[in-house]
Design a protein around this motif. Structure first.
Motif, PDB file in Angstrom:
ATOM      1  N   TRP A 126       9.409 -57.029  -9.131  1.00 58.67           N
ATOM      2  CA  TRP A 126       8.324 -56.284  -9.766  1.00 58.67           C
ATOM      3  C   TRP A 126       7.242 -57.229 -10.287  1.00 58.67           C
ATOM      4  O   TRP A 126       6.051 -57.002 -10.055  1.00 58.67           O
ATOM      5  CB  TRP A 126       8.891 -55.414 -10.880  1.00 58.67           C
ATOM      6  N   VAL A 127       7.654 -58.298 -10.970  1.00 59.92           N
ATOM      7  CA  VAL A 127       6.680 -59.267 -11.477  1.00 59.92           C
ATOM      8  C   VAL A 127       5.899 -59.880 -10.314  1.00 59.92           C
ATOM      9  O   VAL A 127       4.666 -59.973 -10.355  1.00 59.92           O
ATOM     10  CB  VAL A 127       7.372 -60.365 -12.326  1.00 59.92           C
ATOM     11  N   ALA A 128       6.599 -60.275  -9.259  1.00 54.29           N
ATOM     12  CA  ALA A 128       5.939 -60.856  -8.088  1.00 54.29           C
ATOM     13  C   ALA A 128       5.000 -59.846  -7.439  1.00 54.29           C
ATOM     14  O   ALA A 128       3.887 -60.195  -7.019  1.00 54.29           O
ATOM     15  CB  ALA A 128       6.984 -61.338  -7.084  1.00 54.29           C
ATOM     16  N   HIS A 129       5.439 -58.600  -7.346  1.00 53.64           N
ATOM     17  CA  HIS A 129       4.627 -57.537  -6.747  1.00 53.64           C
ATOM     18  C   HIS A 129       3.341 -57.323  -7.549  1.00 53.64           C
ATOM     19  O   HIS A 129       2.245 -57.264  -6.982  1.00 53.64           O
ATOM     20  CB  HIS A 129       5.472 -56.253  -6.703  1.00 53.64           C
ATOM     21  N   VAL A 130       3.482 -57.215  -8.862  1.00 48.47           N
ATOM     22  CA  VAL A 130       2.315 -57.015  -9.724  1.00 48.47           C
ATOM     23  C   VAL A 130       1.374 -58.211  -9.620  1.00 48.47           C
ATOM     24  O   VAL A 130       0.157 -58.044  -9.467  1.00 48.47           O
ATOM     25  CB  VAL A 130       2.747 -56.769 -11.191  1.00 48.47           C
ATOM     26  N   TYR A 131       1.922 -59.402  -9.675  1.00 46.42           N
ATOM     27  CA  TYR A 131       1.101 -60.606  -9.603  1.00 46.42           C
ATOM     28  C   TYR A 131       0.351 -60.689  -8.272  1.00 46.42           C
ATOM     29  O   TYR A 131      -0.853 -60.963  -8.241  1.00 46.42           O
ATOM     30  CB  TYR A 131       1.971 -61.852  -9.809  1.00 46.42           C
ATOM     31  N   ALA A 132       1.050 -60.437  -7.171  1.00 48.23           N
ATOM     32  CA  ALA A 132       0.407 -60.504  -5.857  1.00 48.23           C
ATOM     33  C   ALA A 132      -0.706 -59.467  -5.735  1.00 48.23           C
ATOM     34  O   ALA A 132      -1.792 -59.761  -5.213  1.00 48.23           O
ATOM     35  CB  ALA A 132       1.450 -60.299  -4.758  1.00 48.23           C
ATOM     36  N   HIS A 133      -0.453 -58.254  -6.227  1.00 51.79           N
ATOM     37  CA  HIS A 133      -1.498 -57.220  -6.175  1.00 51.79           C
ATOM     38  C   HIS A 133      -2.664 -57.558  -7.097  1.00 51.79           C
ATOM     39  O   HIS A 133      -3.820 -57.265  -6.768  1.00 51.79           O
ATOM     40  CB  HIS A 133      -0.916 -55.845  -6.509  1.00 51.79           C
ATOM     41  N   ALA A 134      -2.379 -58.182  -8.232  1.00 56.38           N
ATOM     42  CA  ALA A 134      -3.451 -58.595  -9.141  1.00 56.38           C
ATOM     43  C   ALA A 134      -4.318 -59.668  -8.484  1.00 56.38           C
ATOM     44  O   ALA A 134      -5.554 -59.616  -8.583  1.00 56.38           O
ATOM     45  CB  ALA A 134      -2.862 -59.104 -10.455  1.00 56.38           C
ATOM     46  N   LEU A 135      -3.690 -60.615  -7.803  1.00 58.57           N
ATOM     47  CA  LEU A 135      -4.456 -61.633  -7.081  1.00 58.57           C
ATOM     48  C   LEU A 135      -5.339 -60.999  -6.011  1.00 58.57           C
ATOM     49  O   LEU A 135      -6.527 -61.331  -5.886  1.00 58.57           O
ATOM     50  CB  LEU A 135      -3.518 -62.651  -6.438  1.00 58.57           C
ATOM     51  N   ALA A 136      -4.760 -60.080  -5.249  1.00 60.04           N
ATOM     52  CA  ALA A 136      -5.518 -59.423  -4.189  1.00 60.04           C
ATOM     53  C   ALA A 136      -6.683 -58.625  -4.761  1.00 60.04           C
ATOM     54  O   ALA A 136      -7.806 -58.663  -4.225  1.00 60.04           O
ATOM     55  CB  ALA A 136      -4.598 -58.511  -3.375  1.00 60.04           C
ATOM     56  N   ALA A 137      -6.448 -57.901  -5.841  1.00 64.07           N
ATOM     57  CA  ALA A 137      -7.514 -57.111  -6.466  1.00 64.07           C
ATOM     58  C   ALA A 137      -8.612 -58.027  -7.005  1.00 64.07           C
ATOM     59  O   ALA A 137      -9.805 -57.711  -6.896  1.00 64.07           O
ATOM     60  CB  ALA A 137      -6.939 -56.248  -7.581  1.00 64.07           C
ATOM     61  N   LEU A 159      -9.444 -61.019  -5.877  1.00 66.14           N
ATOM     62  CA  LEU A 159     -10.214 -61.540  -4.745  1.00 66.14           C
ATOM     63  C   LEU A 159     -11.110 -60.470  -4.134  1.00 66.14           C
ATOM     64  O   LEU A 159     -12.257 -60.745  -3.769  1.00 66.14           O
ATOM     65  CB  LEU A 159      -9.268 -62.121  -3.695  1.00 66.14           C
ATOM     66  N   ALA A 160     -10.609 -59.256  -4.033  1.00 72.38           N
ATOM     67  CA  ALA A 160     -11.402 -58.171  -3.445  1.00 72.38           C
ATOM     68  C   ALA A 160     -12.602 -57.808  -4.312  1.00 72.38           C
ATOM     69  O   ALA A 160     -13.682 -57.496  -3.793  1.00 72.38           O
ATOM     70  CB  ALA A 160     -10.521 -56.943  -3.231  1.00 72.38           C
ATOM     71  N   LEU A 185     -13.755 -60.590  -9.265  1.00 69.42           N
ATOM     72  CA  LEU A 185     -13.575 -60.782 -10.702  1.00 69.42           C
ATOM     73  C   LEU A 185     -12.310 -61.584 -10.960  1.00 69.42           C
ATOM     74  O   LEU A 185     -11.349 -61.508 -10.198  1.00 69.42           O
ATOM     75  CB  LEU A 185     -13.487 -59.427 -11.410  1.00 69.42           C
ATOM     76  N   ARG A 186     -12.297 -62.303 -12.063  1.00 69.42           N
ATOM     77  CA  ARG A 186     -11.107 -63.055 -12.434  1.00 69.42           C
ATOM     78  C   ARG A 186     -10.036 -62.119 -12.966  1.00 69.42           C
ATOM     79  O   ARG A 186     -10.320 -61.034 -13.459  1.00 69.42           O
ATOM     80  CB  ARG A 186     -11.444 -64.085 -13.488  1.00 69.42           C
ATOM     81  N   LEU A 187      -8.786 -62.591 -12.870  1.00 61.45           N
ATOM     82  CA  LEU A 187      -7.681 -61.827 -13.439  1.00 61.45           C
ATOM     83  C   LEU A 187      -7.857 -61.696 -14.944  1.00 61.45           C
ATOM     84  O   LEU A 187      -8.305 -62.634 -15.594  1.00 61.45           O
ATOM     85  CB  LEU A 187      -6.350 -62.536 -13.179  1.00 61.45           C
ATOM     86  N   ASP A 188      -7.525 -60.532 -15.467  1.00 58.49           N
ATOM     87  CA  ASP A 188      -7.511 -60.371 -16.918  1.00 58.49           C
ATOM     88  C   ASP A 188      -6.296 -59.544 -17.311  1.00 58.49           C
ATOM     89  O   ASP A 188      -5.671 -58.886 -16.478  1.00 58.49           O
ATOM     90  CB  ASP A 188      -8.808 -59.759 -17.454  1.00 58.49           C
ATOM     91  N   ALA A 189      -5.949 -59.624 -18.573  1.00 57.77           N
ATOM     92  CA  ALA A 189      -4.737 -58.966 -19.065  1.00 57.77           C
ATOM     93  C   ALA A 189      -4.780 -57.462 -18.843  1.00 57.77           C
ATOM     94  O   ALA A 189      -3.759 -56.853 -18.505  1.00 57.77           O
ATOM     95  CB  ALA A 189      -4.530 -59.283 -20.547  1.00 57.77           C
ATOM     96  N   ALA A 190      -5.927 -56.843 -19.018  1.00 56.86           N
ATOM     97  CA  ALA A 190      -6.034 -55.392 -18.861  1.00 56.86           C
ATOM     98  C   ALA A 190      -5.730 -54.968 -17.429  1.00 56.86           C
ATOM     99  O   ALA A 190      -5.011 -53.986 -17.197  1.00 56.86           O
ATOM    100  CB  ALA A 190      -7.426 -54.909 -19.278  1.00 56.86           C
ATOM    101  N   ALA A 191      -6.246 -55.704 -16.460  1.00 56.41           N
ATOM    102  CA  ALA A 191      -6.003 -55.359 -15.053  1.00 56.41           C
ATOM    103  C   ALA A 191      -4.536 -55.553 -14.695  1.00 56.41           C
ATOM    104  O   ALA A 191      -3.942 -54.722 -13.997  1.00 56.41           O
ATOM    105  CB  ALA A 191      -6.894 -56.203 -14.146  1.00 56.41           C
ATOM    106  N   ILE A 192      -3.959 -56.634 -15.172  1.00 58.89           N
ATOM    107  CA  ILE A 192      -2.550 -56.896 -14.875  1.00 58.89           C
ATOM    108  C   ILE A 192      -1.665 -55.848 -15.539  1.00 58.89           C
ATOM    109  O   ILE A 192      -0.722 -55.340 -14.924  1.00 58.89           O
ATOM    110  CB  ILE A 192      -2.154 -58.320 -15.309  1.00 58.89           C
TER     111      ILE A 192
END
Length: 157
Positions: A46-57, A59-60, A63-70
């Motif tokens: 789950w952590v890996a899944h969330v992290y990978a999707h956060a990276l993809a989002a 890049l798409a 915007l940089r990753l932020d706590a709210a998006a994660i």
């Protein structure tokens, strides 16, 4: 949960069933170890899944990753983790000696299989499928469960 979470529930349940199949050799099964292995695997996935999707989002969107998006992604994907709850509770029957460890593992597989059938039914209802479509979706989900159960049997022998 909401209709958007069916995919996570199916995905998580398949992971749970895979861990149950791979980790439960009837000659040496320990319900507690299997329970910990299953829950830990689902949490890490789950952590890996969330992290990978956060990276993809990130890049798409540019915007940089932020706590709210994660956090939002983690909440959306929580059914992956929740898929382990039923089987984990059933494995505790073996831990506390209410059933054998092997029986607890098979009951956990049964709970996972039932979960897949229910998710197939939910999908069919939301998609307004008729009787045949509903039967086919449930059969497809149960086929995954049966394939994993067959792998469990193969691991045991």
């Amino acid at each position: 949960g909401p209709r958007e979470r069916i995919a996570g529930a199916v995905y998580g349940t398949i992971v749970v069933l895979g861990v149950l199949a791979a980790g439960s050799d009837s000659a040496s099964i320990d319900a507690w170890e299997l329970d910990v292995l299953m829950v830990a695997t689902v949490l890490v996935l789950w952590v890996a899944h969330v992290y990978a999707h956060a990276l993809a989002a990130s890049l798409a969107s540019g915007l940089r990753l932020d706590a709210a998006a994660i956090t939002s992604l983690a909440r959306r994907e929580i059914p992956i983790v929740l898929a382990a709850v039923g089987p984990a509770l059933v494995l505790l029957l073996g831990v506390f000696g209410l059933v054998s460890d092997e029986a607890a593992a098979w009951l956990a597989v049964g709970v996972g299989s039932l979960t897949l059938a229910i998710m197939g039914f939910r999908y069919a209802r939301i998609a307004s499928l008729g009787l045949l479509g509903t039967i086919l979706v449930i059969a497809a989900n149960l086929s995954l469960a049966l394939l994993i159960a067959a792998l469990k049997v193969a691991v045991e022998h």
